[in-house]
Design a protein around this motif. Structure first.
Motif, PDB file in Angstrom:
ATOM      1  N   GLU B   3      -9.433  -7.364  14.617  1.00 27.51           N
ATOM      2  CA  GLU B   3     -10.474  -7.114  15.000  1.00 27.51           C
ATOM      3  C   GLU B   3     -10.608  -5.087  15.395  1.00 27.51           C
ATOM      4  OE1 GLU B   3     -14.064  -7.030  15.320  1.00 27.51           O
ATOM      5  OE2 GLU B   3     -13.027  -8.016  14.479  1.00 27.51           O
ATOM      6  N   ASP B   5      -8.159  -3.554  14.358  1.00 25.75           N
ATOM      7  CA  ASP B   5      -7.739  -2.554  13.136  1.00 25.75           C
ATOM      8  C   ASP B   5      -9.121  -2.044  12.411  1.00 25.75           C
ATOM      9  OD1 ASP B   5      -5.570  -2.142  13.381  1.00 25.75           O
ATOM     10  OD2 ASP B   5      -4.995  -3.403  11.437  1.00 25.75           O
ATOM     11  N   SER B   6      -9.476  -3.197  11.834  1.00 26.81           N
ATOM     12  CA  SER B   6     -10.993  -2.692  11.208  1.00 26.81           C
ATOM     13  C   SER B   6     -11.886  -1.952  12.099  1.00 26.81           C
ATOM     14  CB  SER B   6     -12.043  -3.818  10.865  1.00 26.81           C
ATOM     15  OG  SER B   6     -11.725  -4.662  12.141  1.00 26.81           O
ATOM     16  N   PHE B   9     -11.191   1.381  11.034  1.00 20.54           N
ATOM     17  CA  PHE B   9     -11.344   2.110  10.305  1.00 20.54           C
ATOM     18  C   PHE B   9     -12.547   2.247   9.654  1.00 20.54           C
ATOM     19  CE2 PHE B   9      -8.685   1.312   6.015  1.00 20.54           C
ATOM     20  CZ  PHE B   9      -7.373   1.523   7.136  1.00 20.54           C
ATOM     21  N   GLU B  10     -13.484   1.535  10.153  1.00 22.16           N
ATOM     22  CA  GLU B  10     -15.079   1.534  10.437  1.00 22.16           C
ATOM     23  C   GLU B  10     -15.160   3.105  10.889  1.00 22.16           C
ATOM     24  OE1 GLU B  10     -19.203  -0.974  10.869  1.00 22.16           O
ATOM     25  OE2 GLU B  10     -17.015  -1.784  12.070  1.00 22.16           O
ATOM     26  N   ASP B  13     -14.554   6.015   8.525  1.00 20.16           N
ATOM     27  CA  ASP B  13     -15.559   5.995   7.246  1.00 20.16           C
ATOM     28  C   ASP B  13     -16.365   6.944   8.155  1.00 20.16           C
ATOM     29  OD1 ASP B  13     -13.975   4.491   5.488  1.00 20.16           O
ATOM     30  OD2 ASP B  13     -14.880   2.710   6.757  1.00 20.16           O
ATOM     31  N   GLU B  14     -16.912   6.688   9.281  1.00 13.81           N
ATOM     32  CA  GLU B  14     -18.048   7.202   9.970  1.00 13.81           C
ATOM     33  C   GLU B  14     -18.177   8.634  10.426  1.00 13.81           C
ATOM     34  OE1 GLU B  14     -18.716   4.805  13.290  1.00 13.81           O
ATOM     35  OE2 GLU B  14     -19.826   3.055  12.280  1.00 13.81           O
ATOM     36  N   GLN B 229      -7.125   6.646   3.849  1.00 10.26           N
ATOM     37  CA  GLN B 229      -7.456   6.516   4.905  1.00 10.26           C
ATOM     38  C   GLN B 229      -7.070   6.193   5.497  1.00 10.26           C
ATOM     39  OE1 GLN B 229     -11.162   6.099   3.906  1.00 10.26           O
ATOM     40  NE2 GLN B 229     -11.380   4.383   5.297  1.00 10.26           N
ATOM     41  N   GLU B 345      -1.751  -3.047   0.386  1.00 12.65           N
ATOM     42  CA  GLU B 345      -3.125  -3.874   0.846  1.00 12.65           C
ATOM     43  C   GLU B 345      -3.027  -5.438   1.841  1.00 12.65           C
ATOM     44  OE1 GLU B 345      -6.508  -3.961  -2.337  1.00 12.65           O
ATOM     45  OE2 GLU B 345      -5.206  -5.450  -2.806  1.00 12.65           O
ATOM     46  N   LEU B 346      -1.492  -5.757   1.590  1.00 16.31           N
ATOM     47  CA  LEU B 346      -0.867  -6.722   2.809  1.00 16.31           C
ATOM     48  C   LEU B 346      -0.522  -6.216   3.775  1.00 16.31           C
ATOM     49  CD1 LEU B 346       0.281  -9.043  -0.185  1.00 16.31           C
ATOM     50  CD2 LEU B 346      -1.489  -9.637   1.428  1.00 16.31           C
ATOM     51  N   LEU B 348      -1.297  -3.467   5.145  1.00 14.84           N
ATOM     52  CA  LEU B 348      -2.075  -2.707   5.616  1.00 14.84           C
ATOM     53  C   LEU B 348      -3.382  -4.157   6.438  1.00 14.84           C
ATOM     54  CD1 LEU B 348      -3.707   0.230   3.698  1.00 14.84           C
ATOM     55  CD2 LEU B 348      -2.724  -0.082   6.172  1.00 14.84           C
ATOM     56  N   SER B 349      -3.697  -5.645   5.887  1.00 13.19           N
ATOM     57  CA  SER B 349      -3.572  -6.553   6.337  1.00 13.19           C
ATOM     58  C   SER B 349      -3.412  -7.223   7.901  1.00 13.19           C
ATOM     59  CB  SER B 349      -4.176  -7.041   5.741  1.00 13.19           C
ATOM     60  OG  SER B 349      -2.762  -7.593   5.294  1.00 13.19           O
TER      61      SER B 349
END
Lengths: 240, 427
Positions: B3, B5-6, B9-10, B13-14, B229, B345-346, B348-349
């Protein structure tokens, strides 16, 4: 002296032919003039990958593994006699990839936002998907709302009217599709492309910006092709 | 854990969204591949041989002839003038460049003789040599003209960056030859245009478009996005830090970067073949808790292996074999780029990451690909040599290795994108 000249010209010609030969073998001329970047988003299991598969392969994938991160698909379509290559980024619906897939929104020209008409929860999450899309893409990104699995009418939980109203309120295009039967799948992808192309024609999309998700291919290769023709005719004339 | 983590990232982005001016530049370098190809097209559209047309070609050819003639006569004049002082063996050598093209053996002997005599400073023999050479220039004129035509074509093609690198590599020899002299003259004419385009387009080959065909470029693009990113996220984490905590973080980042050393692309592990690939790949990621699947690259390698095992090379057209080799290398390159992208991808998740193992795996993976490309290129070059002989067999073998190093260059790029992806996992 004459003989020398013809020897040289023959040599030059053979060199040209040789080069053209190589180029045309190794790289087929671009058969499209634009590339549009699409993303497909939505909850897990709504059928994003199946929609893509139906669109690119015209087949239904009965058992589809969970997408990891992002998978890609391409297909060349025609809009207004222009060949357009759609480069489709099919994102994973699983929550654990959310951070990764969010990175891919930027620079999409089209966004297909998918829910499952037989699972209301996937419809209820649309507002959060839409917020993400609006935050992470640019204002000219075309958003197409897709209610998938329209073949499963008996277990429907979301009516067409309700979703249509949501789409209209938020300025989205909308259709109900079936990745299984193929109903409306083609239309959803093509309508999106037409709208993007219209933006390009109207000058609303800046082709020089990487954000736009549209790349124009220079018709450079055509020049080469016509040169091939020229040299070939020359060769015919000059069969000395 | 995921949670937060995202959220990071968000917020990253902002953050970008708010910094409008930097947003533009940021996204601009998101697609270097595509952009560089664009640059290539732009720069080549002005100077490529396509736009020269037949007339220009002829005029260039005649210009070159003229420039050679002037050069030759200039050189002769200088040489004769220099007789008054100390003769310059270099000048004499220059005159001979043309003869070298057609009568190389003889002219090398002659040059040697000339040098000996020049150093001995014998006026008589020097003069006779000058006349010998000039008469040779006349008699060898026929072949020389042909040579000029050939070389002019090379130069015209040289303005096309697509094949420039290949030609230069094929013609690589250190001694001065006619093409070098012509090229110098041409460079002088067209300014530094050629060199500029070469710098802007580091990865250009036929493979570039084939790679796009097999989605290799989009895999690389996705990987680059993840890389950027992650870098952004690191910067955001660093922003509020000061003093010791900042120094600690800096240290960690540096440690990862130092650990993550690009393997030598020349040191090839010859145990890695199209058949053993699967085992090596599985071993490379065994310490990672990610389910990376190598199915596609393994099955394609096995497919290639079937091609290698087919016996009847002698009946095969070498051009066909050559084309197969370029396609194979492009496809292998694309598939390996896909593996890198999926791996990132893997990683980072994941909620718990083990940086040391990750670093080790990516390094292992990279050296496996280097060896694989090399193996495939060698096999194909063997096949070309065994196939029905045709004019350019040697050239083709060389180009296969050029494409191999091209594929290697893409993999190196993917490798470099991994640094922030690994760094963020270590924080």
């Amino acid at each position: 002296m004459n003989e020398n000249f013809s020897r040289i010209s023959r040599l030059i010609k053979s060199k040209i032919d040789d080069t053209i030969d190589k180029i045309s073998i190794m790289s087929a001329p671009y058969s499209y003039s634009y590339i549009f970047k699409y993303i497909i988003i939505g909850d897990m299991g709504v059928g994003k990958s199946c929609l893509l598969h139906q669109f690119t392969e015209k087949k239904f994938m009965a058992s589809c593994p969970h997408t990891i991160g992002v998978e890609f698909g391409t297909r060349i379509i025609e809009v207004d006699k222009q060949k357009i290559k759609l480069q489709i980024w099919d994102t994973a619906g699983q929550e654990r990839f959310r951070a990764v897939t969010r990175s891919y929104y930027r620079g999409a020209a089209g966004c297909l936002m998918v829910y499952d008409i037989t699972r209301r929860s996937t419809y209820n999450h649309l507002s959060s998907w839409l917020t993400d899309t609006k935050n992470l893409t640019n204002p000219s990104t075309v958003i197409f709302l897709i209610g998938n699995k329209s073949d499963l009418e008996s277990t429907r939980e979301v009516t067409y009217e309700e979703a249509k109203k949501f789409a209209d309120e938020n300025g989205l295009m909308f259709a109900e599709t079936s990745a299984m039967t193929g109903q409306n799948v083609e239309e959803a992808f093509l309508e999106t492309a037409r709208k993007i192309y219209q933006s390009v024609q109207d000058g609303r999309l800046d082709l020089n910006s990487a954000e736009s998700g549209v790349q124009q291919k220079q018709p450079q290769r055509q020049g080469r092709t016509s040169l091939t023709d020229d040299t070939q005719t020359n060769k015919d004339n000059c069969s000395c | 854990m995921p949670e937060s983590d995202s959220d990071d990232f968000e917020s990253a982005d902002e953050d970008v969204d708010h910094q409008k001016p930097s947003k533009g530049t940021k996204s601009e370098d998101v697609k270097p591949q595509i952009e560089s190809s664009e640059t290539m097209k732009k720069s080549s559209s002005g100077s490529s041989w396509r736009s020269w047309g037949a007339f220009e070609m002829i005029s260039t050819a005649s210009k070159s002839v003229a420039s050679v003639t002037t050069k030759v006569s200039q050189s002769l004049t200088t040489a004769i003038e220099s007789i008054n002082s100390i003769p310059n063996p270099e000048e004499m050598a220059k005159i001979q460049v043309e003869d070298k093209k057609t009568k190389s053996d003889e002219s090398i002997d002659n040059e040697q003789k000339l040098r000996d005599e020049a150093s001995g400073f014998k006026l008589d023999s020097l003069l006779s040599n000058v006349s010998l050479i000039s008469s040779k220039v006349m008699t060898g004129g026929l072949e020389t003209l042909e040579g000029i035509g050939k070389k002019t074509m090379n130069i015209i093609q040289d303005t096309d960056p697509n094949i420039k690198n290949k030609l230069r590599n094929m013609n690589s020899s250190n001694r001065p030859n006619l093409s070098d002299i012509l090229k110098e003259a041409k460079d002088f004419d067209t300014g530094n245009e050629i060199r500029d385009s070469e710098i802007k387009v580091p990865l250009v080959s036929f493979e570039h478009e084939l790679l796009e065909e097999y989605s290799g470029l989009v895999y690389l693009e996705a990987l680059e996005i993840l890389s950027k990113q992650s870098k952004l996220k690191i910067e955001l984490l660093m922003k509020p830090l000061t003093g010791k905590s900042l120094a600690d973080m800096d240290e960690t980042l540096k440690e990862v970067e130092e650990l993550f050393e690009l393997p030598d692309s020349d040191s090839v592990n010859d145990k890695i073949t199209t058949t053993t690939l699967g085992d090596h790949l599985a071993k490379a990621i065994e310490d990672l808790s990610i389910a990376l699947n190598f199915k596609e690259i393994i099955s394609y390698s096995l497919e290639l292996n079937k091609q290698f095992d087919e016996a009847d090379d002698t009946e095969r057209d070498c051009k066909q074999v050559y084309n197969n080799s370029i396609v194979a290398l492009a496809k292998l390159c694309a598939l390996s780029l896909n593996n890198y992208q999926k791996m990132a991808e893997l990683m980072l998740s994941l909620s718990h990451r083990s940086t040391a193992d990750e670093v080790d795996s990516v390094i292992q993976l990279t050296s496996i690909y280097f060896s694989l490309f090399n193996y495939v290129a060698s096999k194909f070059s063997e096949k070309i040599a065994n196939s029905k002989p045709c004019e350019d067999t040697k050239k083709m073998s060389m180009e296969v290795f050029m494409e191999c190093s091209n594929a290697t260059a893409y993999v190196k790029k993917a490798f470099s994108f991994f640094i922030p992806v690994l760094q963020i996992g270590a924080l």
